[in-house]
Design a protein around this motif. Sequence first.
Motif, PDB file in Angstrom:
ATOM      1  N   ASN A  21       0.817  -1.222   0.000  1.00 47.04           N
ATOM      2  CA  ASN A  21       0.000   0.000   0.000  1.00 47.04           C
ATOM      3  C   ASN A  21       0.843   1.262   0.000  1.00 47.04           C
ATOM      4  N   LEU A  22       2.158   1.123   0.207  1.00 44.18           N
ATOM      5  CA  LEU A  22       3.026   2.293   0.367  1.00 44.18           C
ATOM      6  C   LEU A  22       3.485   2.771  -1.008  1.00 44.18           C
ATOM      7  N   LYS A  23       2.552   3.269  -1.788  1.00 44.67           N
ATOM      8  CA  LYS A  23       2.788   3.566  -3.204  1.00 44.67           C
ATOM      9  C   LYS A  23       3.787   4.700  -3.417  1.00 44.67           C
ATOM     10  N   LYS A  24       4.027   5.534  -2.386  1.00 48.61           N
ATOM     11  CA  LYS A  24       4.966   6.653  -2.525  1.00 48.61           C
ATOM     12  C   LYS A  24       6.379   6.298  -2.068  1.00 48.61           C
ATOM     13  N   LEU A  25       6.568   5.052  -1.650  1.00 40.70           N
ATOM     14  CA  LEU A  25       7.842   4.649  -1.069  1.00 40.70           C
ATOM     15  C   LEU A  25       8.963   4.684  -2.108  1.00 40.70           C
ATOM     16  N   ILE A  26      10.080   5.300  -1.702  1.00 38.68           N
ATOM     17  CA  ILE A  26      11.268   5.377  -2.543  1.00 38.68           C
ATOM     18  C   ILE A  26      12.345   4.408  -2.056  1.00 38.68           C
ATOM     19  N   ALA A  27      12.440   4.244  -0.726  1.00 34.86           N
ATOM     20  CA  ALA A  27      13.476   3.373  -0.152  1.00 34.86           C
ATOM     21  C   ALA A  27      12.875   2.520   0.955  1.00 34.86           C
ATOM     22  N   LEU A  28      13.153   1.211   0.895  1.00 35.95           N
ATOM     23  CA  LEU A  28      12.687   0.245   1.891  1.00 35.95           C
ATOM     24  C   LEU A  28      13.868  -0.613   2.310  1.00 35.95           C
ATOM     25  N   ASP A  29      14.160  -0.621   3.619  1.00 34.47           N
ATOM     26  CA  ASP A  29      15.329  -1.356   4.113  1.00 34.47           C
ATOM     27  C   ASP A  29      14.977  -2.091   5.401  1.00 34.47           C
ATOM     28  N   PHE A  30      14.811  -3.423   5.288  1.00 30.67           N
ATOM     29  CA  PHE A  30      14.586  -4.297   6.445  1.00 30.67           C
ATOM     30  C   PHE A  30      15.748  -5.263   6.607  1.00 30.67           C
ATOM     31  N   SER A  31      16.903  -4.926   6.086  1.00 33.40           N
ATOM     32  CA  SER A  31      18.035  -5.844   6.106  1.00 33.40           C
ATOM     33  C   SER A  31      18.585  -6.047   7.513  1.00 33.40           C
ATOM     34  N   GLN A  32      19.391  -7.114   7.659  1.00 35.71           N
ATOM     35  CA  GLN A  32      20.072  -7.446   8.911  1.00 35.71           C
ATOM     36  C   GLN A  32      19.093  -7.569  10.082  1.00 35.71           C
ATOM     37  N   ASN A  33      18.092  -8.444   9.866  1.00 34.85           N
ATOM     38  CA  ASN A  33      17.155  -8.812  10.912  1.00 34.85           C
ATOM     39  C   ASN A  33      17.027 -10.334  10.933  1.00 34.85           C
ATOM     40  N   GLN A  34      15.932 -10.826  11.462  1.00 37.97           N
ATOM     41  CA  GLN A  34      15.694 -12.270  11.523  1.00 37.97           C
ATOM     42  C   GLN A  34      14.354 -12.605  10.867  1.00 37.97           C
ATOM     43  N   LEU A  35      14.037 -11.888   9.803  1.00 36.24           N
ATOM     44  CA  LEU A  35      12.754 -12.047   9.137  1.00 36.24           C
ATOM     45  C   LEU A  35      12.689 -13.379   8.397  1.00 36.24           C
ATOM     46  N   THR A  36      11.509 -13.971   8.392  1.00 34.94           N
ATOM     47  CA  THR A  36      11.264 -15.254   7.734  1.00 34.94           C
ATOM     48  C   THR A  36      10.097 -15.103   6.760  1.00 34.94           C
ATOM     49  N   GLY A  37       9.772 -16.211   6.105  1.00 37.14           N
ATOM     50  CA  GLY A  37       8.666 -16.175   5.153  1.00 37.14           C
ATOM     51  C   GLY A  37       9.128 -15.694   3.789  1.00 37.14           C
TER      52      GLY A  37
ATOM     53  N   GLN B 162      20.567 -10.349   4.480  1.00 32.67           N
ATOM     54  CA  GLN B 162      20.913 -10.905   5.791  1.00 32.67           C
ATOM     55  C   GLN B 162      19.678 -11.067   6.681  1.00 32.67           C
ATOM     56  N   ASN B 163      18.730 -11.856   6.159  1.00 29.75           N
ATOM     57  CA  ASN B 163      17.579 -12.318   6.912  1.00 29.75           C
ATOM     58  C   ASN B 163      17.472 -13.833   6.708  1.00 29.75           C
ATOM     59  N   PHE B 164      16.288 -14.370   6.922  1.00 24.22           N
ATOM     60  CA  PHE B 164      16.036 -15.792   6.691  1.00 24.22           C
ATOM     61  C   PHE B 164      14.855 -15.955   5.729  1.00 24.22           C
ATOM     62  N   LEU B 165      14.733 -15.040   4.794  1.00 26.17           N
ATOM     63  CA  LEU B 165      13.634 -15.073   3.840  1.00 26.17           C
ATOM     64  C   LEU B 165      13.773 -16.278   2.920  1.00 26.17           C
ATOM     65  N   SER B 166      12.646 -16.911   2.608  1.00 23.44           N
ATOM     66  CA  SER B 166      12.644 -18.131   1.810  1.00 23.44           C
ATOM     67  C   SER B 166      11.687 -17.968   0.635  1.00 23.44           C
ATOM     68  N   GLY B 167      11.496 -19.051  -0.087  1.00 24.43           N
ATOM     69  CA  GLY B 167      10.628 -18.982  -1.259  1.00 24.43           C
ATOM     70  C   GLY B 167      11.357 -18.370  -2.442  1.00 24.43           C
ATOM     71  N   LYS B 168      10.596 -18.025  -3.445  1.00 27.80           N
ATOM     72  CA  LYS B 168      11.158 -17.524  -4.691  1.00 27.80           C
ATOM     73  C   LYS B 168      11.238 -15.993  -4.692  1.00 27.80           C
ATOM     74  N   ILE B 169      12.130 -15.477  -5.533  1.00 26.90           N
ATOM     75  CA  ILE B 169      12.139 -14.034  -5.792  1.00 26.90           C
ATOM     76  C   ILE B 169      10.905 -13.734  -6.634  1.00 26.90           C
ATOM     77  N   PRO B 170      10.006 -12.883  -6.162  1.00 29.11           N
ATOM     78  CA  PRO B 170       8.759 -12.677  -6.917  1.00 29.11           C
ATOM     79  C   PRO B 170       9.006 -11.981  -8.256  1.00 29.11           C
ATOM     80  N   SER B 171       8.385 -12.506  -9.287  1.00 26.56           N
ATOM     81  CA  SER B 171       8.512 -11.894 -10.608  1.00 26.56           C
ATOM     82  C   SER B 171       7.929 -10.491 -10.628  1.00 26.56           C
ATOM     83  N   GLU B 172       7.039 -10.198  -9.680  1.00 27.54           N
ATOM     84  CA  GLU B 172       6.409  -8.882  -9.616  1.00 27.54           C
ATOM     85  C   GLU B 172       7.409  -7.756  -9.368  1.00 27.54           C
TER      86      GLU B 172
END
Length: 212
Positions: free
Chosen positions: A96-112, A131-141
């Motif tokens: 929903n954050l359509k105006k977002l220019i920069a998003l940084d959640f790196s160096q955490n323990q995120l999953t999913g 540097q998280n634990f994200l899994s699954g595929k890189i979304p084509s979107e």
Amino acid sequence: CTQLAGLSLYTNFLSEPIPSELGNLRNLQILDLGNNSLTGIIPESLCNVTSMLELSLDDNKLNGTIPDRIGDLINLQQLGAYNNRLQGSIPTSVGNLKKLIALDFSQNQLTGIIPTQIGNLSNLQVLQLYQNFLSGKIPSELGHCTNLSLLNLYSNKLVGSIPPEIGNLLGLQVLRLYDNQLNSTIPNSLFRLKSLLVLQLSENNLIGNLSS
């Protein structure tokens, strides 16, 4: 302080949780609490401050999850919470954050998985989830984020192929996907990225030939 538009406490020795009362500052546009020792969760009340343009929680000791209501901050242009101890998944509401220019959640323990809804962020220039634990595929979107210049997804547990749609990111300058579990071949579409300065695909399970 209800009329406060900007609050910066960057680089101090602040500790303890973030006060939920900050959610009452309905005119706040900039909140920078980075480089402290703040603990506890990200208060959901911050999601009430829909005037917010920049939210920086980087370099703290925050834990818990990213609030599902983060997508209520529809005016956000910069969102950072890197180098914390955040867990759980990335909420789909980030789309929903359509105006977002920069998003940084790196160096955490995120999953999913990486939410496909990030593909809605057509203004996004910087996406860092490394540097998280994200899994699954890189979304084509992600191929819809045609303003991206920096894409860092390295050091996760991503699998599958590199989506050929990444080749739509003609302004991309840095692409780091190393230290994952990607397989399949390198898509020829990557060779269309004439602005690319850095490409790192090492430490994966890629196969096939290098061709263009």
